[in-house]
Design an enzyme around this catalytic site. Structure first.
Site, short mmCIF file in Angstrom:
data_model
loop_
_atom_site.label_atom_id
_atom_site.label_comp_id
_atom_site.label_asym_id
_atom_site.label_seq_id
_atom_site.Cartn_x
_atom_site.Cartn_y
_atom_site.Cartn_z
N SER A 1 1.14 -1.16 -0.02
CA SER A 1 0.20 -0.04 0.05
C SER A 1 0.94 1.28 -0.15
O SER A 1 1.96 0.98 0.24
CB SER A 1 -0.89 0.08 1.10
OG SER A 1 -0.18 0.17 2.25
N LYS A 2 0.23 2.40 0.06
CA LYS A 2 0.86 3.75 -0.23
C LYS A 2 2.00 3.93 1.00
O LYS A 2 3.04 4.34 0.72
CB LYS A 2 0.04 4.88 -0.04
CG LYS A 2 -0.51 5.31 -1.37
CD LYS A 2 -1.17 6.61 -1.26
CE LYS A 2 -2.01 6.84 -2.76
NZ LYS A 2 -3.12 7.57 -2.56
N ARG A 3 1.85 3.16 2.11
CA ARG A 3 2.75 3.46 3.26
C ARG A 3 4.08 2.92 2.87
O ARG A 3 5.21 3.14 3.66
CB ARG A 3 2.04 3.05 4.57
CG ARG A 3 2.11 1.79 4.86
CD ARG A 3 1.00 1.76 5.96
NE ARG A 3 0.35 0.52 5.81
CZ ARG A 3 0.56 -0.67 5.85
NH1 ARG A 3 1.86 -0.87 6.49
NH2 ARG A 3 -0.08 -1.55 5.46
N GLY B 1 5.53 3.22 0.01
CA GLY B 1 6.37 3.95 -0.90
C GLY B 1 5.34 4.17 -2.11
O GLY B 1 4.22 3.84 -2.11
#
Ligand code: GLU
Length: 473
Positions: free
Chosen positions: A238-240, A242
């Site tokens: 997921s976005k966390r 990168g």
């Protein structure tokens, strides 16, 4: 074997993320490897979540990756008639039925079933009621009450599902729009898709899809469900973890072939080989070597692979690719030294195209700003005579290429007794402002006398001023 037909059917509810790109790549590579066909289909029946911006973003990302398609793009919203026809067939054959149970009733029954530890699937209230179509009726598929449905998966082997657990599922909503499980089967069937590689988040959908194929008397495609890509903490990417979108990697200066290489290796292997060109992937990609264990997305590894692909890239090609990054840096590229020659000094030192563009600053800046520490350490009176002598040599140099430049330095080294570094470092600061750069002769050759001589003269003046200021104190 008949022609392999694969597909990539994204739902346009956002950008193309790296996990989706990997799925697209597997299907595309397999089609190219087998000289089959690859279909692009946009699954846009969820009007609330689909957008034109997402569709455009998906095309843009696929184009950048070089993933081309032989058929499509198809849009599910343009195929509603086809789905209706097949719904009609199933209704007529008694393999589907209208159901008017309200969502409230269903939720209540589900709660009760959960509390009693019974299966939570639809309880069959409308199954034998032979209800007519109505504006509040959904269509349900009549799943056999007993028995099992088996999925033969090329990655995961045989997976067996209890039909009782599947229950009678909805294939058309009350607004007449088919559900994903139905539309996907009708599309794959009518488009002749015979090989489906997708994320294992779809495993639980597959028995429903198989039941629909069987109800229509159609043969099943080959399925391969690949494990989802994980972040380094082994949770779903997921976005966390990168950047997620494919085009973010483009904008950071990654080469598409590096991202392709990296993503394909996250779920497929060919011995220990890590580096692949796209042509090599097409040649070697197969379904047998799809991995069973989840790949962990490691941005550092991707970066290292990008570094390798930059080095493998032809200089003329690289020059074209780095140009927009240089424009973004604000350089007047056409007014600078020869771009291919610039790239040839940086291509073994740059991990991304953005790095390469940034590190090329001294080729384009008119006035070099000296890093204060570098100036303090190297632009000192002790080298003044040597630099003056070098400037004199260079002014007379007929051959301003590496051998000529080396000879000029040699003359100064012999006259002063200085080692190369003692002269080269001040020259480097004079030309680039910093203490690290590509090889001194390389950059002088590329900069040419028109840039080297004034910069050297300016550094000499800088040292003279400094010496004069110190003398006045
Ligand atoms: N639209 C679905 C998705 O994006 C496609 C799934 C499939 O490959 O069947 O997940």
């Amino acid at each position: 074997m008949s022609t392999v037909i694969t597909r990539f059917p994204p739902s346009p509810t956002g950008y193309l993320h790296v996990g989706g790109a990997r799925t697209a790549l597997f299907n595309w590579l397999y089609a190219r490897h087998t000289q089959g066909r690859f279909i692009l289909r946009i699954e846009d029946t969820d009007a609330a979540r689909s957008s034109q911006a997402s569709i455009d973003a998906i095309f843009e990302a696929l184009e950048w990756l070089g993933i081309d398609w032989d058929e499509g793009p198809y849009f599910q919203t343009q195929r509603l008639e086809i789905y209706r026809e097949y719904i009609g067939r199933l209704l007529e054959a008694g393999q589907a039925y209208y159901c008017t149970c309200t969502p409230e009733t269903l939720a209540e029954k589900r709660k009760q079933a959960l509390a009693a530890g019974r299966p939570v699937g639809y309880d069959g209230t409308c199954r034998e009621r032979c209800l007519p179509p109505s504006s509040d009726a959904v269509v349900r598929f009549k799943t056999p009450a007993a028995g099992t449905t088996a999925l033969m998966d090329v990655v995961r082997g045989r997976i067996v599902f209890d039909n009782a657990e599947i229950g009678d599922f909805v294939i058309q909503r009350s607004d007449g729009i088919p559900t994903y499980n139905f539309a996907v089967v009708i599309d794959d069937l009518t488009m002749g898709v015979n090989t489906i590689i997708r994320g294992d988040d779809h495993v639980s959908n597959t028995p429903k899809q198989i039941l629909i194929y069987q109800a229509l008397g159609a043969s099943l495609p080959t399925y391969g469900h690949v494990p989802m890509v994980l972040g380094q903490d082994r949770t779903r990417l997921s976005k966390r973890h990168g950047a997620m979108s494919v085009t973010a990697y483009r904008d950071m200066g990654y080469l598409p072939e590096a991202l392709i290489n990296y993503l394909v290796r996250l779920g497929w292997s060919h011995g220990d080989q890590e580096f692949f060109s796209v042509a090599e992937l097409i040649e070697k990609f197969d379904l047998e070597n799809l991995g069973k264990s989840a790949g962990v997305f490691d941005p550092e590894k991707l970066l290292a692979l990008n570094f390798e692909h930059i080095q493998a890239c032809d200089v003329a090609d690289l020059a074209q690719r780095v140009r927009p990054f240089m424009v973004k840096e604000g350089y007047d590229v056409d007014a600078g030294p020869d771009l291919q020659k610039i790239v040839a000094t940086l291509n073994r030192r740059s991990k991304t195209l953005a790095d390469m563009a940034r590190d090329a600053y001294f080729y384009f800046q008119e006035t070099i700003a000296y890093d204060p520490a570098a100036a303090k350490k190297f632009l000192r009176p002790v080298v003044l005579d040597a630099l003056r002598m070098l400037l004199g040599e260079l002014q007379q140099l007929a051959d301003f290429s590496e051998p000529g430049l080396e000879a000029a330095f040699k003359t100064v080294m012999d006259a002063t007794g200085f080692k190369l570094g003692k002269i080269a470092q001040p020259v480097r600061v004079a030309l680039t402002g910093k203490t690290a750069s590509p090889g001194i002769f390389e950059i002088m050759d590329v900069l040419g006398p028109g840039r080297v001589l004034p910069r050297l003269a300016r550094a000499i003046a800088f040292i003279e001023n400094r010496a004069a200021a110190a003398g006045q104190k």
